[in-house]
Design a protein around this motif. Sequence first.
Motif, PDB file in Angstrom:
ATOM      1  N   VAL A  91       0.841  -1.201   0.000  1.00  0.00           N
ATOM      2  CA  VAL A  91       0.000   0.000   0.000  1.00  0.00           C
ATOM      3  C   VAL A  91       0.873   1.247   0.000  1.00  0.00           C
ATOM      4  O   VAL A  91       0.616   2.200  -0.735  1.00  0.00           O
ATOM      5  CB  VAL A  91      -0.954  -0.007   1.214  1.00  0.00           C
ATOM      6  CG1 VAL A  91      -1.610   1.368   1.405  1.00  0.00           C
ATOM      7  CG2 VAL A  91      -2.036  -1.065   1.029  1.00  0.00           C
TER       8      VAL A  91
ATOM      9  N   ARG B  69       2.285   2.015  -3.449  1.00  0.00           N
ATOM     10  CA  ARG B  69       1.288   2.516  -4.398  1.00  0.00           C
ATOM     11  C   ARG B  69       0.851   3.931  -4.059  1.00  0.00           C
ATOM     12  O   ARG B  69       0.618   4.752  -4.951  1.00  0.00           O
ATOM     13  CB  ARG B  69       0.102   1.562  -4.440  1.00  0.00           C
ATOM     14  CG  ARG B  69       0.451   0.228  -5.106  1.00  0.00           C
ATOM     15  CD  ARG B  69      -0.614  -0.821  -4.930  1.00  0.00           C
ATOM     16  NE  ARG B  69      -0.259  -2.039  -5.674  1.00  0.00           N
ATOM     17  CZ  ARG B  69      -0.909  -3.187  -5.574  1.00  0.00           C
ATOM     18  NH1 ARG B  69      -1.955  -3.295  -4.749  1.00  0.00           N
ATOM     19  NH2 ARG B  69      -0.534  -4.242  -6.287  1.00  0.00           N
ATOM     20  N   VAL B  70       0.755   4.239  -2.777  1.00  0.00           N
ATOM     21  CA  VAL B  70       0.379   5.587  -2.361  1.00  0.00           C
ATOM     22  C   VAL B  70       1.465   6.582  -2.753  1.00  0.00           C
ATOM     23  O   VAL B  70       1.177   7.643  -3.322  1.00  0.00           O
ATOM     24  CB  VAL B  70       0.109   5.622  -0.843  1.00  0.00           C
ATOM     25  CG1 VAL B  70       0.127   7.053  -0.304  1.00  0.00           C
ATOM     26  CG2 VAL B  70      -1.238   4.976  -0.537  1.00  0.00           C
TER      27      VAL B  70
ATOM     28  N   ARG C 258       3.625   6.333  -5.093  1.00  0.00           N
ATOM     29  CA  ARG C 258       3.639   6.456  -6.553  1.00  0.00           C
ATOM     30  C   ARG C 258       2.560   7.438  -7.022  1.00  0.00           C
ATOM     31  O   ARG C 258       2.805   8.308  -7.863  1.00  0.00           O
ATOM     32  CB  ARG C 258       3.413   5.082  -7.173  1.00  0.00           C
ATOM     33  CG  ARG C 258       3.375   5.098  -8.690  1.00  0.00           C
ATOM     34  CD  ARG C 258       4.714   5.481  -9.274  1.00  0.00           C
ATOM     35  NE  ARG C 258       4.698   5.352 -10.735  1.00  0.00           N
ATOM     36  CZ  ARG C 258       5.733   4.971 -11.451  1.00  0.00           C
ATOM     37  NH1 ARG C 258       6.875   4.693 -10.865  1.00  0.00           N
ATOM     38  NH2 ARG C 258       5.643   4.887 -12.759  1.00  0.00           N
ATOM     39  N   ARG C 259       1.360   7.302  -6.481  1.00  0.00           N
ATOM     40  CA  ARG C 259       0.288   8.221  -6.857  1.00  0.00           C
ATOM     41  C   ARG C 259       0.657   9.668  -6.523  1.00  0.00           C
ATOM     42  O   ARG C 259       0.380  10.589  -7.295  1.00  0.00           O
ATOM     43  CB  ARG C 259      -0.996   7.842  -6.119  1.00  0.00           C
ATOM     44  CG  ARG C 259      -1.687   6.599  -6.615  1.00  0.00           C
ATOM     45  CD  ARG C 259      -2.562   6.888  -7.834  1.00  0.00           C
ATOM     46  NE  ARG C 259      -3.489   5.785  -8.020  1.00  0.00           N
ATOM     47  CZ  ARG C 259      -4.721   5.738  -7.519  1.00  0.00           C
ATOM     48  NH1 ARG C 259      -5.177   6.751  -6.788  1.00  0.00           N
ATOM     49  NH2 ARG C 259      -5.493   4.694  -7.729  1.00  0.00           N
TER      50      ARG C 259
ATOM     51  N   VAL D  60      -4.833   9.628  -3.835  1.00  0.00           N
ATOM     52  CA  VAL D  60      -4.626   8.209  -3.540  1.00  0.00           C
ATOM     53  C   VAL D  60      -5.931   7.441  -3.437  1.00  0.00           C
ATOM     54  O   VAL D  60      -5.926   6.234  -3.167  1.00  0.00           O
ATOM     55  CB  VAL D  60      -3.788   8.041  -2.254  1.00  0.00           C
ATOM     56  CG1 VAL D  60      -2.451   8.755  -2.397  1.00  0.00           C
ATOM     57  CG2 VAL D  60      -4.523   8.543  -1.014  1.00  0.00           C
TER      58      VAL D  60
ATOM     59  N   THR E 239      -6.668   3.443  -4.309  1.00  0.00           N
ATOM     60  CA  THR E 239      -5.467   2.615  -4.259  1.00  0.00           C
ATOM     61  C   THR E 239      -5.814   1.240  -3.697  1.00  0.00           C
ATOM     62  O   THR E 239      -6.423   1.140  -2.628  1.00  0.00           O
ATOM     63  CB  THR E 239      -4.398   3.282  -3.369  1.00  0.00           C
ATOM     64  OG1 THR E 239      -4.047   4.548  -3.930  1.00  0.00           O
ATOM     65  CG2 THR E 239      -3.159   2.410  -3.269  1.00  0.00           C
TER      66      THR E 239
ATOM     67  N   LEU F 226      -6.070   0.042   0.215  1.00  0.00           N
ATOM     68  CA  LEU F 226      -5.962   1.206   1.089  1.00  0.00           C
ATOM     69  C   LEU F 226      -7.257   1.469   1.825  1.00  0.00           C
ATOM     70  O   LEU F 226      -8.335   1.523   1.241  1.00  0.00           O
ATOM     71  CB  LEU F 226      -5.585   2.440   0.260  1.00  0.00           C
ATOM     72  CG  LEU F 226      -5.505   3.766   1.026  1.00  0.00           C
ATOM     73  CD1 LEU F 226      -4.348   3.747   2.017  1.00  0.00           C
ATOM     74  CD2 LEU F 226      -5.377   4.938   0.048  1.00  0.00           C
TER      75      LEU F 226
ATOM     76  N   ARG G 232       1.333  -1.694 -11.448  1.00  0.00           N
ATOM     77  CA  ARG G 232       0.123  -0.930 -11.771  1.00  0.00           C
ATOM     78  C   ARG G 232       0.385   0.271 -12.677  1.00  0.00           C
ATOM     79  O   ARG G 232      -0.489   0.681 -13.431  1.00  0.00           O
ATOM     80  CB  ARG G 232      -0.585  -0.449 -10.492  1.00  0.00           C
ATOM     81  CG  ARG G 232      -0.821  -1.477  -9.422  1.00  0.00           C
ATOM     82  CD  ARG G 232      -2.133  -2.164  -9.543  1.00  0.00           C
ATOM     83  NE  ARG G 232      -3.265  -1.252  -9.457  1.00  0.00           N
ATOM     84  CZ  ARG G 232      -4.530  -1.672  -9.459  1.00  0.00           C
ATOM     85  NH1 ARG G 232      -4.803  -2.964  -9.544  1.00  0.00           N
ATOM     86  NH2 ARG G 232      -5.522  -0.812  -9.400  1.00  0.00           N
TER      87      ARG G 232
ATOM     88  N   GLU H 150      -6.009  -0.049 -12.640  1.00  0.00           N
ATOM     89  CA  GLU H 150      -5.456   1.176 -12.075  1.00  0.00           C
ATOM     90  C   GLU H 150      -6.026   2.391 -12.790  1.00  0.00           C
ATOM     91  O   GLU H 150      -6.363   3.403 -12.170  1.00  0.00           O
ATOM     92  CB  GLU H 150      -3.930   1.170 -12.182  1.00  0.00           C
ATOM     93  CG  GLU H 150      -3.248   2.410 -11.645  1.00  0.00           C
ATOM     94  CD  GLU H 150      -3.331   2.567 -10.135  1.00  0.00           C
ATOM     95  OE1 GLU H 150      -2.924   3.633  -9.638  1.00  0.00           O
ATOM     96  OE2 GLU H 150      -3.796   1.635  -9.441  1.00  0.00           O
TER      97      GLU H 150
ATOM     98  N   HIS I 272      -7.415   5.834 -11.206  1.00  0.00           N
ATOM     99  CA  HIS I 272      -6.282   6.760 -11.190  1.00  0.00           C
ATOM    100  C   HIS I 272      -6.729   8.145 -11.650  1.00  0.00           C
ATOM    101  O   HIS I 272      -7.521   8.264 -12.577  1.00  0.00           O
ATOM    102  CB  HIS I 272      -5.185   6.230 -12.120  1.00  0.00           C
ATOM    103  CG  HIS I 272      -3.862   6.878 -11.953  1.00  0.00           C
ATOM    104  ND1 HIS I 272      -3.598   8.162 -12.394  1.00  0.00           N
ATOM    105  CD2 HIS I 272      -2.703   6.439 -11.390  1.00  0.00           C
ATOM    106  CE1 HIS I 272      -2.344   8.469 -12.119  1.00  0.00           C
ATOM    107  NE2 HIS I 272      -1.780   7.441 -11.513  1.00  0.00           N
TER     108      HIS I 272
END
Length: 305
Positions: A111, A114-115, A117-118, A140, A143, A146, A254, A290, A294
């Motif tokens: 998690v 990915r957070v 990255r966003r 986020v 995600t 999450l 993702r 994603e 996104h």
Amino acid sequence: MTPAADQPAVEVVEYTDPLCPWAWGSEPVFRRLRAALAGRVRWRRAYCILFDHGDDPAPDPVAETAWYARYVEDVTVHTQAPRAPRLSRVAASSWPSSLIAKAAELQGADVAERVLRRLRETVFVLGEPADTPALALSAVWGTPGLDLERLAADAASTAVLERVRADRAEARRPVGEVLSVRDGSPHPGAAKETADGEYRYALPTLLVRTPAGYRVVPGWRSYEEYASAVDELSPGLLPAPVTLAPAEALARYRSLTDPERRLLTHGPWPPADVVRVETGNGPLWLHMEEAAVHPAGGRSASTAP
């Protein structure tokens, strides 16, 4: 895989900021290194607060934004990382995105990855830095895995605030080797002088540490330079990197930039049903699931044939 009993414990500290263009451009190499070292080291991020509360406001925000957009463009000439077609403003503060990124660590490594990255993609793909709590939370949303309500509560907590304050303070105690760095890198990573006359790590900087010693690798570097630092401290710890089939890489990460898919994947590209998002200098590739959640999923996006 865990380290063998006769190997020293290895910690990798990544000094970074969600809104730093050099850190964004280092993600292909860092993703490769993290994958190779998974289960073998403790990888810890320290958020350094690139844009701080005490920074003086720009007398001309429009001119500052134009200057910073050119700076980011110059960085991406070297890194080949995507940049936004248009930057709306220079980030007012790194605190909101850093607090969100640090709070996400409480929900597990996947998690947290990915957070973060966003949060990076808000400024370097969308041109809208996540520089308020509301914008960081919005970035986020969706995600996988999450708990957004928990994230908001944790990010607003004293405990997470103190952890980011500790990161910021740690980044302002750089090891001596980075006070003067001269080599051929376009971003050699010498420590930056702060407004109060102290120094902090340039971003990104990796500190590889064992009980027996450390190696520091500052600035914009190749995979081989990071690998060498690890191998010097713990010979044999780092295996040869492994690439993934395109669909497997997209399912794992993702979101992939062109430099990432070239470094992390093998085989024909693009895979079926990948979503291509146009940026100012090349695509961002999103897994279809994603893309559905996104912020960039509806912007200049198309399904590749």
